[in-house]
Design an enzyme around this catalytic site. Structure first.
Site, PDB file in Angstrom:
ATOM      1  N   HIS A   7       0.821  -1.217   0.000  1.00  0.00           N
ATOM      2  CA  HIS A   7       0.000   0.000   0.000  1.00  0.00           C
ATOM      3  C   HIS A   7       0.851   1.262   0.000  1.00  0.00           C
ATOM      4  CE1 HIS A   7       0.321  -0.822   4.447  1.00  0.00           C
ATOM      5  NE2 HIS A   7       0.456   0.481   4.532  1.00  0.00           N
ATOM      6  N   HIS A  79       3.820   7.055   3.801  1.00  0.00           N
ATOM      7  CA  HIS A  79       4.782   5.955   3.693  1.00  0.00           C
ATOM      8  C   HIS A  79       4.396   5.003   2.574  1.00  0.00           C
ATOM      9  CE1 HIS A  79       1.822   4.174   6.607  1.00  0.00           C
ATOM     10  NE2 HIS A  79       2.067   3.078   5.951  1.00  0.00           N
ATOM     11  N   GLU A 130       7.598   0.986   5.184  1.00  0.00           N
ATOM     12  CA  GLU A 130       6.999  -0.075   6.022  1.00  0.00           C
ATOM     13  C   GLU A 130       7.207  -1.416   5.341  1.00  0.00           C
ATOM     14  OE1 GLU A 130       2.748   0.371   6.469  1.00  0.00           O
ATOM     15  OE2 GLU A 130       2.604  -1.216   7.962  1.00  0.00           O
TER      16      GLU A 130
HETATM   17  C1  LIG Z   1      -2.217   0.379  11.499  1.00  0.00           C
HETATM   18  C2  LIG Z   1      -0.871   0.120  10.984  1.00  0.00           C
HETATM   19  C3  LIG Z   1      -0.725   0.688   9.592  1.00  0.00           C
HETATM   20  C4  LIG Z   1      -0.379  -0.459   8.641  1.00  0.00           C
HETATM   21  O1  LIG Z   1      -0.053  -0.196   7.476  1.00  0.00           O
HETATM   22  O2  LIG Z   1      -0.520  -1.632   9.072  1.00  0.00           O
HETATM   23  C5  LIG Z   1       0.286   1.790   9.519  1.00  0.00           C
HETATM   24  O3  LIG Z   1       0.886   2.072   8.509  1.00  0.00           O
HETATM   25  S1  LIG Z   1       0.518   2.685  10.972  1.00  0.00           S
HETATM   26  C6  LIG Z   1       1.315   4.216  10.368  1.00  0.00           C
HETATM   27  C7  LIG Z   1       1.633   5.121  11.516  1.00  0.00           C
HETATM   28  N1  LIG Z   1       2.792   4.653  12.243  1.00  0.00           N
HETATM   29  C8  LIG Z   1       4.037   5.075  11.923  1.00  0.00           C
HETATM   30  O4  LIG Z   1       4.244   5.889  11.057  1.00  0.00           O
HETATM   31  C9  LIG Z   1       5.165   4.460  12.739  1.00  0.00           C
HETATM   32  C10 LIG Z   1       6.527   4.886  12.213  1.00  0.00           C
HETATM   33  N2  LIG Z   1       6.644   6.331  12.228  1.00  0.00           N
HETATM   34  C11 LIG Z   1       7.333   6.976  13.242  1.00  0.00           C
HETATM   35  O5  LIG Z   1       7.859   6.375  14.152  1.00  0.00           O
HETATM   36  C12 LIG Z   1       7.381   8.489  13.128  1.00  0.00           C
HETATM   37  O6  LIG Z   1       6.387   8.924  12.230  1.00  0.00           O
HETATM   38  C13 LIG Z   1       8.764   9.016  12.633  1.00  0.00           C
HETATM   39  C14 LIG Z   1       9.823   8.702  13.679  1.00  0.00           C
HETATM   40  C15 LIG Z   1       9.139   8.403  11.297  1.00  0.00           C
HETATM   41  C16 LIG Z   1       8.669  10.518  12.434  1.00  0.00           C
HETATM   42  O7  LIG Z   1       8.072  11.070  13.570  1.00  0.00           O
HETATM   43  P1  LIG Z   1       8.090  12.679  13.724  1.00  0.00           P
HETATM   44  O8  LIG Z   1       7.610  13.331  12.464  1.00  0.00           O
HETATM   45  O9  LIG Z   1       7.380  13.029  14.986  1.00  0.00           O
HETATM   46  O10 LIG Z   1       9.646  12.874  13.937  1.00  0.00           O
HETATM   47  P2  LIG Z   1      10.531  14.116  13.547  1.00  0.00           P
HETATM   48  O11 LIG Z   1       9.686  15.335  13.445  1.00  0.00           O
HETATM   49  O12 LIG Z   1      11.691  14.074  14.470  1.00  0.00           O
HETATM   50  O13 LIG Z   1      11.017  13.702  12.072  1.00  0.00           O
HETATM   51  C17 LIG Z   1      12.325  13.188  11.891  1.00  0.00           C
HETATM   52  C18 LIG Z   1      12.714  13.502  10.445  1.00  0.00           C
HETATM   53  O14 LIG Z   1      11.984  12.584   9.610  1.00  0.00           O
HETATM   54  C19 LIG Z   1      11.171  13.328   8.716  1.00  0.00           C
HETATM   55  N3  LIG Z   1       9.938  12.589   8.564  1.00  0.00           N
HETATM   56  C20 LIG Z   1       9.006  12.345   9.507  1.00  0.00           C
HETATM   57  N4  LIG Z   1       7.985  11.617   9.003  1.00  0.00           N
HETATM   58  C21 LIG Z   1       8.297  11.402   7.708  1.00  0.00           C
HETATM   59  C22 LIG Z   1       7.653  10.727   6.630  1.00  0.00           C
HETATM   60  N5  LIG Z   1       6.458  10.121   6.813  1.00  0.00           N
HETATM   61  N6  LIG Z   1       8.248  10.688   5.421  1.00  0.00           N
HETATM   62  C23 LIG Z   1       9.452  11.305   5.242  1.00  0.00           C
HETATM   63  N7  LIG Z   1      10.136  11.981   6.196  1.00  0.00           N
HETATM   64  C24 LIG Z   1       9.542  12.021   7.417  1.00  0.00           C
HETATM   65  C25 LIG Z   1      10.961  14.689   9.355  1.00  0.00           C
HETATM   66  O15 LIG Z   1      10.664  15.640   8.372  1.00  0.00           O
HETATM   67  C26 LIG Z   1      12.310  14.896  10.010  1.00  0.00           C
HETATM   68  O16 LIG Z   1      13.231  15.287   9.018  1.00  0.00           O
HETATM   69  P3  LIG Z   1      14.200  16.543   9.282  1.00  0.00           P
HETATM   70  O17 LIG Z   1      14.949  16.733   7.991  1.00  0.00           O
HETATM   71  O18 LIG Z   1      15.063  16.111  10.454  1.00  0.00           O
HETATM   72  O19 LIG Z   1      13.280  17.704   9.634  1.00  0.00           O
HETATM   73 CO    CO Z   2       0.894   1.336   6.490  1.00  0.00          CO
END
Ligand SMILES: CC[C@H](C(=O)O)C(=O)SCCNC(=O)CCNC(=O)[C@H](O)C(C)(C)COP(=O)(O)OP(=O)(O)OC[C@H]1O[C@@H](n2cnc3c(N)ncnc32)[C@H](O)[C@@H]1OP(=O)(O)O
Ligand code: CO
Length: 134
Positions: A7, A79, A130
């Protein structure tokens, strides 16, 4: 290692509005919302002939997508999810190559009832990646 594209996930503030757009404007089949509290999101799936779109809305105060939506208030692609034959073997190989596995490294059960894990976007072309057990 990676197989089918399972997905493409889009994070939005309003799941109902996204559902109306895809169902009523784009004529797609959209599932009912399913809260996933252990993941901090509520999801719906758009079933397409060759893959799925997963819409995510924040659920709870600690949703991992809240900061992302603060940066992208209109919504954005969040993602990509690829299928792998053996998620533990994939994880171990990736960790061995220095990739960062999020959430402590142990797969959790995802929206399809299968183990999933997430790889840090900074290690994969700026794209949160993912993996889901096929
Ligand atoms: C029900 C489950 C379902 C499934 O398919 O089965 C799902 O998919 S659940 C989806 C939701 N869960 C998750 O996304 C878990 C993994 N994600 C995380 O742990 C966080 O989202 C994380 C750590 C990737 C980012 O969290 P956050 O934005 O709060 O952290 P920062 O602000 O410190 O970001 C760090 C750095 O990463 C960049 N960033 C964040 N998110 C993304 C993204 N989705 N794509 C690309 N880049 C991302 C952010 O801009 C920061 O970059 P920087 O250059 O340092 O500013
Ligand atoms: Co997902």
């Amino acid at each position: 290692m990676i197989g089918r594209l399972n997905h493409v996930a889009i994070a939005v503030r309003d799941l109902a509005a996204a559902t109306r757009i895809y169902r009523d404007t784009l004529g797609a089949e959209v599932s009912a919302p399913v809260p996933q509290p252990e993941h901090g999101v509520t999801v719906v799936f758009v079933n397409l002939p060759n893959t799925k779109i997963e819409f995510l809305e924040p659920l709870g105060e600690n949703s991992p997508i809240r900061a992302f939506l603060d940066r992208n208030p209109d919504g954005a692609i969040h993602h990509l999810c690829y299928e792998v034959e053996d998620i533990h073997a994939a994880r171990d190989k990736l960790v061995g190559q220095g990739a960062r596995v999020l959430g402590g490294g142990e797969p959790k059960i995802g929206a399809h009832g299968k183990p999933v894990l997430f790889l840090h976007p900074k290690d994969f072309c700026g794209t949160l990646t993912e993996l889901e057990q096929a």
